[in-house]
Scaffold this active site. Structure first.
Site, PDB file in Angstrom:
ATOM      1  CG  ASN A  14      -1.703   1.253   1.418  1.00 45.36           C
ATOM      2  OD1 ASN A  14      -1.800   2.055   0.492  1.00 45.36           O
ATOM      3  ND2 ASN A  14      -2.271   1.448   2.614  1.00 45.36           N
ATOM      4  CE  LYS A  16      -0.025   3.362   4.792  1.00 49.50           C
ATOM      5  NZ  LYS A  16      -0.108   3.521   6.233  1.00 49.50           N
ATOM      6  CG  HIS A 100      -5.884   2.105   5.041  1.00 49.60           C
ATOM      7  ND1 HIS A 100      -5.433   3.059   5.932  1.00 49.60           N
ATOM      8  CD2 HIS A 100      -4.892   1.197   4.916  1.00 49.60           C
ATOM      9  CE1 HIS A 100      -4.202   2.728   6.311  1.00 49.60           C
ATOM     10  NE2 HIS A 100      -3.852   1.604   5.718  1.00 49.60           N
ATOM     11  CD  GLU A 102      -3.002   5.664   6.587  1.00 43.76           C
ATOM     12  OE1 GLU A 102      -2.978   5.709   5.351  1.00 43.76           O
ATOM     13  OE2 GLU A 102      -2.098   5.125   7.276  1.00 43.76           O
ATOM     14  CD  GLU A 171      -3.564  -2.378   7.292  1.00 37.33           C
ATOM     15  OE1 GLU A 171      -2.437  -2.592   6.849  1.00 37.33           O
ATOM     16  OE2 GLU A 171      -4.223  -1.362   7.013  1.00 37.33           O
ATOM     17  N   GLY A 177       2.337   2.249  10.735  1.00 37.89           N
ATOM     18  CA  GLY A 177       3.319   3.325  10.618  1.00 37.89           C
ATOM     19  C   GLY A 177       4.052   3.638  11.909  1.00 37.89           C
ATOM     20  CB  SER A 213       4.974  -1.773  12.027  1.00 39.28           C
ATOM     21  OG  SER A 213       4.613  -0.425  12.254  1.00 39.28           O
TER      22      SER A 213
HETATM   23  P1  PGA Z   1       2.685   0.273   7.608  1.00 38.09           P
HETATM   24  O1  PGA Z   1       1.237   0.546   6.985  1.00 38.09           O
HETATM   25  O2  PGA Z   1       3.189  -1.010   7.040  1.00 38.09           O
HETATM   26  O3  PGA Z   1       3.507   1.460   7.197  1.00 38.09           O
HETATM   27  O4  PGA Z   1       2.507   0.188   9.096  1.00 38.09           O
HETATM   28  C1  PGA Z   1       0.339  -0.513   6.755  1.00 38.09           C
HETATM   29  C2  PGA Z   1      -0.930   0.029   6.158  1.00 38.09           C
HETATM   30  O5  PGA Z   1      -1.351   1.133   6.538  1.00 38.09           O
HETATM   31  O6  PGA Z   1      -1.542  -0.614   5.303  1.00 38.09           O
END
Ligand code: PGA
Length: 249
Positions: A14, A16, A100, A102, A171, A177, A213
């Protein structure tokens, strides 16, 4: 198509809101060079809308697939700025991330809206990857299972018959993140709970990805858990070396 054998994994990147024509090309070239064959694994890169045409062309005739990070809830019409499921399908898109954290957090997406988006994706014969997960506060309050059951409810109400191509990405918001992945044991336990919820709704063989992460160092311990079918990778999917380490795991 919805089930994965015990040795094959679904690994999704992803990106983003990151990338540029030049950096995407460099990243994809490095990935393709490092990958050789993907074996029985499925690899999917989810880019911002404007770069999907670039991925479509860079990934043509390769084993790597591509997907979108979101989709409109509407079919077509006067919705300035939106991109419909029909348009994604028209481009050859096969995968769409939906809900997601976010999107939930910064764009006010609700479980009901997310379920409608999942339905749009399904109606256009693409695979929705439904993202669910608890926040730190919900985790600390011991509400994880309650939150996940609630997030799943509206989508499961679409009915098992419709959901055979669904993928779920667990997640935990606190792991995204943050550099602080869930422990493999914790992820396994939560995946078992999600699997139970799916079975109660009559949904079999839905791949369950872990996200939050994931990196080259922790991937193999996560993938060793029997309830983890793959990963949704954010930050580490922007670095070819790191993503290749995850694939190798
Ligand atoms: P990350 O993000 O691997 O940077 O923690 C995962 C995601 O948001 O899909």
């Amino acid at each position: 198509m919805s089930s994965l054998s015990s040795t094959s994994r679904l690994l999704m990147g992803n990106w983003k809101m990151n990338g540029s024509l030049a950096s995407n090309q460099a990243l994809v070239n490095a990935l393709l060079q490092g990958l050789g064959s993907t074996g029985s694994h499925q690899i999917v890169l989810c880019a911002p809308y404007v770069y999907l045409a670039q991925l479509q062309s860079l990934l043509a005739d390769t084993p790597v697939q591509w997907g979108a990070q979101d989709v409109s809830v509407h079919e077509s019409g006067a919705y300035t700025g939106e991109v419909s499921a029909a348009m994604l399908k028209d481009m050859g898109c096969q995968w769409v991330l939906v809900g997601h954290s976010e999107r939930r957090q910064y764009f006010g997406e609700t479980d009901a809206l997310i379920a409608q988006k999942v339905q749009q994706v399904l109606q256009h014969q693409m695979r929705p990857v439904l993202c669910i997960g608890e926040t730190q506060a919900q985790h600390d309050a011991g509400q994880t299972e309650q939150v996940l059951a609630h997030q799943l409810k509206a989508v499961l109400a679409l009915g098992a018959a419709q959901l055979s191509s669904l993928v779920i990405a667990y997640e935990p918001v606190w792991a995204i993140g943050s550099g602080r992945s869930a422990s493999p044991q914790y992820a396994q336990q939560v995946h078992e709970f999600i699997r139970q919820q799916l079975q109660q709704a009559g949904c079999q063989d839905i791949p369950l990805l872990y996200g939050g992460s994931v990196n080259g160092a922790n991937a193999s311990d996560l993938f060793a858990q029997p309830a983890i079918d793959g990963a949704l990778v954010g930050g580490a999917s922007l670095k070819a070396d790191e993503f290749l380490r995850i694939v190798a795991a």
